[in-house]
Enzyme design. Structure first.
Site, PDB file in Angstrom:
ATOM      1  N   ARG A 193     -10.103  56.511  -8.950  1.00 55.41           N
ATOM      2  CA  ARG A 193      -9.564  55.317  -8.299  1.00 55.41           C
ATOM      3  C   ARG A 193      -8.766  55.719  -7.069  1.00 55.41           C
ATOM      4  NH1 ARG A 193      -7.659  51.734 -13.394  1.00 55.41           N
ATOM      5  NH2 ARG A 193      -6.523  50.565 -11.833  1.00 55.41           N
ATOM      6  N   SER A 231      -2.176  46.283  -9.168  1.00 57.23           N
ATOM      7  CA  SER A 231      -3.642  46.242  -9.086  1.00 57.23           C
ATOM      8  C   SER A 231      -4.231  45.558 -10.314  1.00 57.23           C
ATOM      9  CB  SER A 231      -4.210  47.665  -9.004  1.00 57.23           C
ATOM     10  OG  SER A 231      -3.736  48.326  -7.855  1.00 57.23           O
ATOM     11  N   SER A 272      -7.796  44.691 -12.732  1.00 58.71           N
ATOM     12  CA  SER A 272      -9.058  45.331 -13.110  1.00 58.71           C
ATOM     13  C   SER A 272     -10.133  45.021 -12.079  1.00 58.71           C
ATOM     14  CB  SER A 272      -9.519  44.812 -14.470  1.00 58.71           C
ATOM     15  OG  SER A 272      -8.536  45.006 -15.431  1.00 58.71           O
ATOM     16  N   GLN A 280     -12.040  47.304 -22.565  1.00 56.98           N
ATOM     17  CA  GLN A 280     -10.609  47.588 -22.514  1.00 56.98           C
ATOM     18  C   GLN A 280     -10.204  48.473 -23.693  1.00 56.98           C
ATOM     19  OE1 GLN A 280      -8.490  44.898 -19.735  1.00 56.98           O
ATOM     20  NE2 GLN A 280      -8.737  43.523 -21.455  1.00 56.98           N
ATOM     21  N   ARG A 311      -2.495  15.741 -39.350  1.00 57.86           N
ATOM     22  CA  ARG A 311      -2.778  17.136 -39.027  1.00 57.86           C
ATOM     23  C   ARG A 311      -4.056  17.596 -39.747  1.00 57.86           C
ATOM     24  NH1 ARG A 311       1.038  21.340 -37.941  1.00 57.86           N
ATOM     25  NH2 ARG A 311       2.481  19.621 -37.630  1.00 57.86           N
TER      26      ARG A 311
END
Lengths: 231, 231
Positions: B59, B68, B70, B91, B149
């Site tokens: 990089r 920065s 990805s 990842q 609910r």
């Protein structure tokens, strides 16, 4: 199967209710005599609850079905206990709840005038629209711009119920939780454990060791930790 | 600090890119020769990556800053590697990813015509509106009716990115992820680990033991498990 109680040996067998007997005093409440109750329809759980000093509410069969909700049971409880003004429903599936959480949340009812206070945790989840499986329809982002994705530290996230506790005034219970003035109590993620499916158990065990509440005195022994062997 | 890489010894030091060199063939892609790359700006990480058979993308300082993203790094990578047509960004913070996940997701690009496929997990979170702290304003429910609910088994929940992988066509990267035809790949919760904050480590360790991928052969030894002592 009632998801709230699946982990216990008896279906719909146990939930914990901490009942705070209070009386209105002008516009605020003051806690007169808090009491702790276990609601169950099973003899063994009743025995254990009493051995640990809790009072027991024997749930009727009508509110002990697989389809029964917590609200059904709490409504039955307040009908049978007219002296109770504020109900704190604690869920046994959240084992890292501490007394200070409940104390602070209860004050939001007794001092700030809310009618319902429940626990939340901050989550940072990017959500996407569900589409029919196997189809060719594209999904859509619901809370992000994928071409300008925020970093975690630049985004406040979203507040989600963590299932740890729910506090209600009697009036809220009696009217089926309709209306009222709702507030959340934010818990830090380390205290926010929710045992929901079996893979949550090892997580909960680790968390309880580090962030659980062990009463005024800390235990002198280590708790057993479940180490899952390789299959 | 870049949240994607905080756990590694060097800031912005490591992320994993699995690069699948493909060529369009009529309306679909066919994978010609997949390649695995590690993107880093650090000599030690480069050495380890090469020792394990990965290629290395050094990089530039411009895409190795704390700020920065990805995307910055992947855009630099595709500029320098014009033969690559599809990029799968894995990842390192999601250690329960298996080859079958990537294979199935990649086919959604090569066979079904999507331009971006990423991993999600189904969550069942009741969300509430954030209000100013300490105020007396009531919160509002965002995805539930508190008086009615739904039970977990009666609600499909919501699909949330789990951060495990993102696959893009070159064109999507070049236009900064704008537009395109997006699809999600749903992973089961047991595979969906995201190491984000320090309390996630014990969870990840438990999960890797049970649901991690160890290559074609299973390891013969137990992995060490971090048991956190009482404070």
């Amino acid at each position: 199967m009632n998801p709230q109680v699946w982990a216990w040996p008896h279906k719909t067998g146990l939930h914990l209710c901490s009942l705070l007997v209070t009386k209105p005093e002008e516009s605020t409440y003051s806690v007169l005599s808090p009491s702790v109750w276990v609601s169950t329809d099973h003899d063994d759980i009743e025995k254990v609850a009493k051995a640990w000093g809790a009072q027991v509410h024997r749930r009727s069969p009508e509110v002990s079905k697989d389809s029964s909700s917590s609200l059904d049971t709490i409504q039955e409880f307040v009908r049978l206990n007219p002296e109770v003004d504020v109900i704190c429903h604690i869920q046994a599936t959240s084992p890292c709840l501490h007394p200070f959480h409940l104390k602070e949340a209860l004050e939001m009812i007794t001092k700030q005038g809310f009618t319902s206070v429940f626990s939340v945790v901050r989550e940072h989840h990017f959500r996407w629209q569900e589409v029919k499986k196997g189809g060719s329809v594209a999904t859509q982002p619901l809370n992000l711009d994928p071409s300008n994705r925020p970093r975690r530290q630049d985004w406040d996230g979203e507040l989600c119920e963590n299932g740890s506790f729910y506090i209600y005034t009697r009036a809220m219970i009696e009217r089926g939780l309709q209306g009222g003035k709702w507030a959340y109590y934010e818990m830090l993620p380390e205290y926010s454990v929710d045992i929901d499916v079996d893979i949550d158990w090892p997580v909960a065990e680790q968390r309880v060791l580090r962030f659980g509440y062990f009463g005024l005195d800390k235990p002198e022994v280590y708790f057993p930790v479940c180490v899952v062997p390789l299959q």
